[in-house]
Structure formats: C-alpha cells, structure tokens
Design a protein around this motif. Structure first.
Motif, short mmCIF file in Angstrom:
data_model
loop_
_atom_site.label_atom_id
_atom_site.label_comp_id
_atom_site.label_asym_id
_atom_site.label_seq_id
_atom_site.Cartn_x
_atom_site.Cartn_y
_atom_site.Cartn_z
N ASN A 1 2.02 1.33 -3.66
CA ASN A 1 1.10 2.07 -4.31
C ASN A 1 1.01 3.37 -3.86
N THR B 1 -3.89 6.78 -4.54
CA THR B 1 -4.72 4.82 -5.49
C THR B 1 -5.70 5.19 -5.46
N HIS C 1 2.92 -0.28 -13.42
CA HIS C 1 2.35 -0.88 -12.45
C HIS C 1 2.64 -2.43 -12.47
N ASP D 1 0.75 -1.32 0.46
CA ASP D 1 -0.20 0.10 0.09
C ASP D 1 0.43 1.56 -0.07
#
Length: 117
Positions: free
Chosen positions: A29, A40, A115, A26
C-alpha cells in the motif's frame, strides 16, 4: 505434548502469519499510494470525505484513529495538492469542514479502482 501446548503453537503460528501478511500488505500500500503522491493515511482520509457533506477535523481524526494534530498535517498536504478544501461550518464558525474537490474525487475514485484490481 499436551493439547494446550499444541493449541498455543498453532495460535502463535497463525499470529505470525497474520502479522507477516499485514506487513506485506502495508508495504505494498505504501508503495502504491506513493506512486500517486500520497501517503496511506492521506488516501484513507480521501476515503472518508465527499464533495457535498463536509467532515470536521475532529470527526476525521476519529475515523483515521489518530489525533487532531496528525489530521492537520494530512489535510494541509491534501489541500496543497488541491484534493480537499476547508470551509467554515455555517452552523458553528469554530468548526472547519473538509470536503473533496472534483480533482480529489477523481483521484480517489481512480485509486479505488486500481487498488481493488
């Protein structure tokens, strides 16, 4: 030590490891998407949109597991960045449909590729 106690310890350790992994991913990201001017949640909103078929604010809120007021803020920001547009539904004027712009699709596709890497 009983078998149940050992199982409990293993379960607790697995849970701690999964939580730590989630938090690390997390955090990564958040930094990755921030480098591209997105949160996000904004990125995940782009994931659920396309250029032809619009998505209502209610449906988008369900897809993002958040309430409609949060989606309004997300879409406002994406619209200011020229990544999405709002258009009235031709069948129901009360419904606003959100669609990707060409710029939004390019950014989404590029970020997906980066990503994944």
């Amino acid at each position: 030590m009983s078998s149940n106690s050992n199982n409990d310890q293993v379960e607790q350790e697995v849970y701690r490891m999964l939580t730590k992994t989630y938090l690390l991913l997390d955090e990564w990201n958040r930094h990755f998407f921030a480098e591209h001017g997105l949160s996000t949640r904004q990125f995940w909103a782009l994931q659920h949109l396309d250029r032809q078929q619009g998505c209502s604010m209610i449906d988008l809120s369900r897809l993002l597991f958040t309430d409609k007021s949060n989606v309004t803020g997300i879409v406002d920001r994406l619209e200011r960045l020229h990544l999405v547009t709002r258009t009235p539904d031709t069948h129901d004027r009360r419904v606003i449909l959100i669609t990707l712009t060409a710029e939004g699709q390019l950014l989404r596709d590029s970020l997906n590729e980066q990503h994944q890497a």
